[in-house]
Design an enzyme around this catalytic site. Structure first.
Site, PDB file in Angstrom:
ATOM      1  N   ASP A  53       0.890  -1.265  -0.047  1.00  0.00           N
ATOM      2  CA  ASP A  53       0.052   0.133  -0.022  1.00  0.00           C
ATOM      3  C   ASP A  53       1.144   1.316  -0.015  1.00  0.00           C
ATOM      4  O   ASP A  53       2.174   1.068   0.329  1.00  0.00           O
ATOM      5  CB  ASP A  53      -1.000   0.057   1.292  1.00  0.00           C
ATOM      6  CG  ASP A  53      -1.837   1.193   1.279  1.00  0.00           C
ATOM      7  OD1 ASP A  53      -2.815   1.264   0.296  1.00  0.00           O
ATOM      8  OD2 ASP A  53      -1.969   1.948   2.146  1.00  0.00           O
TER       9      ASP A  53
ATOM     10  N   GLU B 263       1.145   5.744   0.672  1.00  0.00           N
ATOM     11  CA  GLU B 263       0.292   7.011   0.860  1.00  0.00           C
ATOM     12  C   GLU B 263       1.130   7.822   0.091  1.00  0.00           C
ATOM     13  O   GLU B 263       2.342   8.027  -0.171  1.00  0.00           O
ATOM     14  CB  GLU B 263       0.711   7.424   2.302  1.00  0.00           C
ATOM     15  CG  GLU B 263       0.049   6.385   3.064  1.00  0.00           C
ATOM     16  CD  GLU B 263      -1.688   6.335   3.253  1.00  0.00           C
ATOM     17  OE1 GLU B 263      -2.124   7.190   2.789  1.00  0.00           O
ATOM     18  OE2 GLU B 263      -2.345   5.247   3.389  1.00  0.00           O
TER      19      GLU B 263
ATOM     20  N   GLU C 231      -5.477  18.526   2.825  1.00  0.00           N
ATOM     21  CA  GLU C 231      -6.333  17.498   2.525  1.00  0.00           C
ATOM     22  C   GLU C 231      -5.837  15.976   2.579  1.00  0.00           C
ATOM     23  O   GLU C 231      -6.379  14.905   3.239  1.00  0.00           O
ATOM     24  CB  GLU C 231      -6.950  17.602   1.368  1.00  0.00           C
ATOM     25  CG  GLU C 231      -8.016  18.704   1.033  1.00  0.00           C
ATOM     26  CD  GLU C 231      -7.078  19.883   0.499  1.00  0.00           C
ATOM     27  OE1 GLU C 231      -5.908  19.932   0.473  1.00  0.00           O
ATOM     28  OE2 GLU C 231      -7.521  21.046   0.280  1.00  0.00           O
TER      29      GLU C 231
ATOM     30  N   HIS D 131      -5.002   6.274   7.920  1.00  0.00           N
ATOM     31  CA  HIS D 131      -4.332   5.443   6.812  1.00  0.00           C
ATOM     32  C   HIS D 131      -2.818   5.506   7.095  1.00  0.00           C
ATOM     33  O   HIS D 131      -2.215   6.420   7.270  1.00  0.00           O
ATOM     34  CB  HIS D 131      -4.645   6.338   5.438  1.00  0.00           C
ATOM     35  CG  HIS D 131      -6.042   5.828   5.184  1.00  0.00           C
ATOM     36  ND1 HIS D 131      -6.346   5.344   3.714  1.00  0.00           N
ATOM     37  CD2 HIS D 131      -7.288   6.561   5.489  1.00  0.00           C
ATOM     38  CE1 HIS D 131      -7.724   5.285   3.761  1.00  0.00           C
ATOM     39  NE2 HIS D 131      -8.191   6.000   4.709  1.00  0.00           N
TER      40      HIS D 131
ATOM     41  N   ASP E  66      -2.097  -0.934   6.615  1.00  0.00           N
ATOM     42  CA  ASP E  66      -3.048  -1.298   5.532  1.00  0.00           C
ATOM     43  C   ASP E  66      -2.563  -2.257   4.623  1.00  0.00           C
ATOM     44  O   ASP E  66      -3.509  -3.339   4.390  1.00  0.00           O
ATOM     45  CB  ASP E  66      -3.246   0.058   4.726  1.00  0.00           C
ATOM     46  CG  ASP E  66      -4.143   1.261   5.242  1.00  0.00           C
ATOM     47  OD1 ASP E  66      -4.592   0.898   6.501  1.00  0.00           O
ATOM     48  OD2 ASP E  66      -4.444   2.173   4.536  1.00  0.00           O
TER      49      ASP E  66
END
Length: 235
Positions: free
Chosen positions: A7, A9, A52, A150, A155
Site C-alpha cells: 500500500d 500514501e 487534505e 491510513h 493497511d
C-alpha cells in the site's frame, strides 16, 4: 508461491500533476501465509503536503523533512519485491505512483502484468456491496482497531488478510497445510523495516486415539446391560 501485498500514501491523487509518494508498506506472503518479512519506508516528497492529504494519513511536512528521497531507497524496494506478483487495493493508483517515481529515478517501471487488484476481485465476488478496505475487513472479520488513520504498512497488513479471504481462505481447495513456524533473525546491516524470516514446514505426528482401560471397562459394563443384543442372534 511468493506474493507481495503493498500500500502507498501520497501527497494527492495524480503524479502527473506533481503529487509524490510519501510512504510505502509491503508484506510478504508465501503460499498465502504471511512470513513476517516486511518493507516499510517514508519519503520526503520535496514539496509541501496539502492539508487534505495530511488529514487522511497524518504525515506532515515536519515529519517528512528528514526522511530519505525515493531515489535513495528504490534499490532496496526493488530488491524486496523481486519479480513477485504485487497485490494492492485499487492497484492502478499505487502502480501509477510507484512507476512515476521509478521513472524519475531512471529505473525501469514495474510491469502491470504483475498487478493483482483486490478491488477488482471484491467487485467480482460481491457485486453491489461496499468494497472499501474497511468494508472488506468488516465482512471477513479482520480486526482493524489499530487503524486510526491510513498508514501504508498497517493497511498492507490488513489487505494481506483480506486478500487471503478473497482468494479462498487459508485452506484453498480444502487441502491440508503444514504448520508454519516463523523465526526472525536480524540481518547485519539491514535497513529498519525489513527482516529475514525462515519458514519451516512441520508435519504434526498423528495423535493416539485408542480407548483407555477405564473406557474399555465402562463400555463392557454398558454392553452387559443390553438384553437380547442383536449380535447374539447373528451367526
Amino acid at each position: 508461491m511468493r506474493e507481495i501485498v503493498f500500500d502507498t500514501e501520497t501527497t494527492g491523487l495524480s503524479p502527473q500533476n506533481g503529487d509524490r509518494l510519501v510512504e510505502i508498506g509491503c508484506v510478504e506472503l508465501y503460499n498465502r501465509v504471511e512470513t513476517g518479512r516486511t518493507f516499510h519506508s517514508y519519503f520526503n516528497p520535496g514539496r509541501p503536503m496539502p492539508s487534505e492529504a495530511e488529514a487522511v494519513h497524518g504525515l506532515s511536512d515536519r515529519f517528512l523533512a528528514d526522511k530519505p528521497l525515493f531515489g535513495e531507497i528504490c534499490e532496496d524496494l526493488l530488491e524486496f519485491i523481486g519479480d513477485s506478483p504485487l497485490i494492492a487495493h485499487n492497484a492502478t493508483f499505487d502502480f501509477g505512483f510507484i512507476n512515476h517515481e521509478l521513472g524519475a529515478c531512471g529505473r525501469p517501471t514495474v510491469c502491470v502484468s504483475r498487478m493483482v487488484d483486490t478491488l477488482t476481485l471484491a467487485r467480482q465476488r460481491f457485486p453491489g456491496a461496499k468494497h472499501s478496505l474497511d468494508a472488506l475487513c468488516t465482512r471477513f472479520g479482520v480486526d482493524r482497531s489499530l487503524r486510526v488513520k491510513h498508514g501504508a504498512l498497517i493497511d498492507a497488513q490488513l489487505l494481506a488478510q483480506v486478500y487471503v479471504e478473497l482468494t479462498g481462505g487459508r485452506q484453498i481447495g480444502l487441502g491440508l497445510v503444514a504448520e508454519i513456524i516463523e523465526t526472525e533473525d536480524p540481518v547485519p546491516g539491514e535497513r529498519p523495516g525489513t527482516s529475514e524470516t525462515m519458514i519451516v514446514a512441520m508435519i504434526r505426528p498423528p495423535r493416539p486415539h485408542a480407548p483407555s482401560e477405564e473406557e474399555l471397562a465402562r463400555h463392557a459394563a454398558f454392553v452387559a446391560t443390553i438384553s437380547d443384543p442383536i449380535w447374539r442372534r447373528v451367526g
